[in-house]
Design a protein around this motif. Structure first.
Motif, mmCIF file in Angstrom:
data_model
loop_
_atom_site.group_PDB
_atom_site.id
_atom_site.type_symbol
_atom_site.label_atom_id
_atom_site.label_comp_id
_atom_site.label_asym_id
_atom_site.label_seq_id
_atom_site.Cartn_x
_atom_site.Cartn_y
_atom_site.Cartn_z
ATOM 1 N N ALA A 2 -9.049 2.236 58.581
ATOM 2 C CA ALA A 2 -10.475 2.446 58.750
ATOM 3 C C ALA A 2 -10.841 2.710 60.199
ATOM 4 N N LEU A 4 -12.276 2.423 64.145
ATOM 5 C CA LEU A 4 -13.519 2.080 64.824
ATOM 6 C C LEU A 4 -14.599 3.071 64.415
ATOM 7 N N VAL A 5 -15.731 2.542 63.963
ATOM 8 C CA VAL A 5 -16.881 3.368 63.608
ATOM 9 C C VAL A 5 -18.023 2.993 64.534
ATOM 10 N N THR A 30 -14.721 7.125 64.946
ATOM 11 C CA THR A 30 -15.710 7.969 64.274
ATOM 12 C C THR A 30 -17.082 7.674 64.850
ATOM 13 N N ARG A 88 -17.163 -4.424 54.830
ATOM 14 C CA ARG A 88 -16.861 -3.619 56.012
ATOM 15 C C ARG A 88 -17.020 -2.131 55.729
ATOM 16 N N TYR A 99 -14.748 0.494 57.836
ATOM 17 C CA TYR A 99 -14.443 0.261 59.253
ATOM 18 C C TYR A 99 -13.615 -1.010 59.412
ATOM 19 N N ASP A 100 -12.815 -1.028 60.460
ATOM 20 C CA ASP A 100 -12.188 -2.263 60.915
ATOM 21 C C ASP A 100 -13.083 -2.937 61.948
ATOM 22 N N THR A 101 -13.621 -2.100 62.870
ATOM 23 C CA THR A 101 -14.556 -2.566 63.894
ATOM 24 C C THR A 101 -15.753 -1.641 63.876
ATOM 25 N N LEU A 102 -16.945 -2.230 63.957
ATOM 26 C CA LEU A 102 -18.172 -1.445 63.937
ATOM 27 C C LEU A 102 -18.943 -1.686 65.230
#
Length: 389
Positions: A2, A4-5, A30, A88, A99-102
């Motif tokens: 997923a 970083l978004v 992204t 997530r 995402y993993d991190t947003l």
């Protein structure tokens, strides 16, 4: 994977992507932006772009190929409708994006006035490219301009309009200009500057009524009892943080998305940076800053956090505004009840605000050397800038 978004595709979002790639970070990135444009610079919009000295293509930070070349997926013209922290995912119009991190870099939007909605044909705001294009379409038929709001945007717009020979009346509800940003003495100095340049300043004055002619404003009724005929109304009464997504997702918000000293929200995998983030200062106060410096420095700091750094964000804030041939620069945050001393040189002057013997803030007018020095010395024992008297 997923990755970083980032919701938001402004300067903070781009800087985060650039900083991660410069550090060798290869995670998927992204960027999701609701405007139909790649990341661009906003400050010139109320300055050189409005004057015609800058073109749209000059505003973009990177050429279109930079994003694909650096493995950054850029999606413009898409508005996220929801965040689901448990699953997530970010909900987009056509799909759910995991995402993993947003990172929330959603920025801010202009405040509106109920009696002066943007649906009226000659009422405008000044925040993005579409706003300035709308203004440029309106200006050829405008000779009388009313500016509502005496902050940076309103004053910069007034200065440009006077430079084109238009009649300008600026209405400010507070008793002085730039009341949240500068000291009373500097407010008075800028009020005199604008009056010398022909701006009709109405301080401590509000709009009490609107006279319409079709879908346009013909005149404003003011609290001083006067009728202000106008061809164009620029509403510049500040901005609101875009924290609606965060609120709906259950994240704490208080004049912005509440983050810790490492820019993390209450959800461990969600961060916020830039104009939308309310972060703690070293003295315990929580602030939300609307500046390029803050957006860039927070993005750089978050890139380090995402790579394992645990240091708190503690960059010195600084701001600037161009009005006529005057450049106002501020380093630090204006304190309450500070001692002040004027420092003058041959081309400009600075005003130092000292608390407990430490330099808390320096306001500089056409004094770039003193400003640059202050960006390094805010928070340290106060001394006179080199080369000043």
């Amino acid at each position: 994977m997923a990755g970083l978004v980032v919701i938001g595709a402004g300067q903070a979002a781009l800087q985060l992507a650039m900083s991660l790639r410069a550090a060798g970070d290869s995670r998927e990135i992204t960027l999701i932006g609701d405007e139909p444009y790649a990341p661009y610079s906003r400050p010139p919009l109320s300055k050189s772009f409005l004057k015609g000295d800058t073109q749209v293509d000059d505003l973009f930070f990177r050429p279109p190929g930079w994003f694909s070349d650096n493995g950054v997926a850029l999606h413009t013209g898409q508005r996220a409708s929801a965040i689901d922290p448990a699953r997530r995912i970010v909900r987009l119009p056509d799909r759910d994006l995991p995402y993993d991190t947003l990172v929330l870099a959603t920025g801010a939007r202009p405040r509106s006035l109920a009696d002066l909605p943007a649906t009226l044909g000659n009422v405008a705001t000044l925040r993005g490219i579409d706003d300035i294009r709308n203004l440029l379409d309106l200006l050829p038929s405008c000779e009388r301009v009313a500016v509502i709001g005496g902050g940076f945007i309103g004053l910069e717009f007034a200065a440009v309009m006077r430079g084109t020979g238009r009649s300008v009346t600026l209405v400010e509800a507070a008793p002085r200009l730039m009341g949240r940003a500068v000291s009373p003495g500097l407010s008075d100095w800028f009020a005199a500057l604008h009056r010398r340049n022909g701006v009709d300043l109405r301080l401590a004055t509000g709009v009490t009524g609107v006279e319409r002619q079709g879908d346009r404003v013909a005149a404003l009724a003011l609290s001083d009892g006067t009728r202000l005929a106008t061809d164009l109304v620029l509403v510049g009464v500040g901005v609101l943080p875009n924290d609606d997504l965060a609120r709906a997702a259950g994240l704490p918000c208080d004049n912005g998305i509440v983050v810790t000293e490492t820019l993390r929200t209450a959800e461990p995998r969600i961060f916020a940076i830039g104009d939308c983030a309310a972060f703690p200062l070293r003295d315990g106060r929580r602030v939300r800053l609307e500046s390029v410096q803050n957006a860039v420095d927070q993005a750089k700091h978050l890139a380090r956090v995402l790579q394992g750094d645990t240091a708190p964000y503690a960059a010195t804030p600084w701001f600037w505004s161009d009005q006529y041939e005057v450049k106002l620069q501020i380093a630090g945050l204006l304190p309450a009840g500070a001692d002040a001393a004027i420092i003058a040189d041959t081309t400009g002057f600075s005003l130092d605000h000292v608390v407990g013997g430490l330099l808390a803030c320096r306001e500089s007018v056409n004094d770039p050397r003193a400003h640059l020095q202050a960006r390094k010395t805010v928070g340290r024992p106060a001394i006179s800038p080199v080369g000043t008297t």
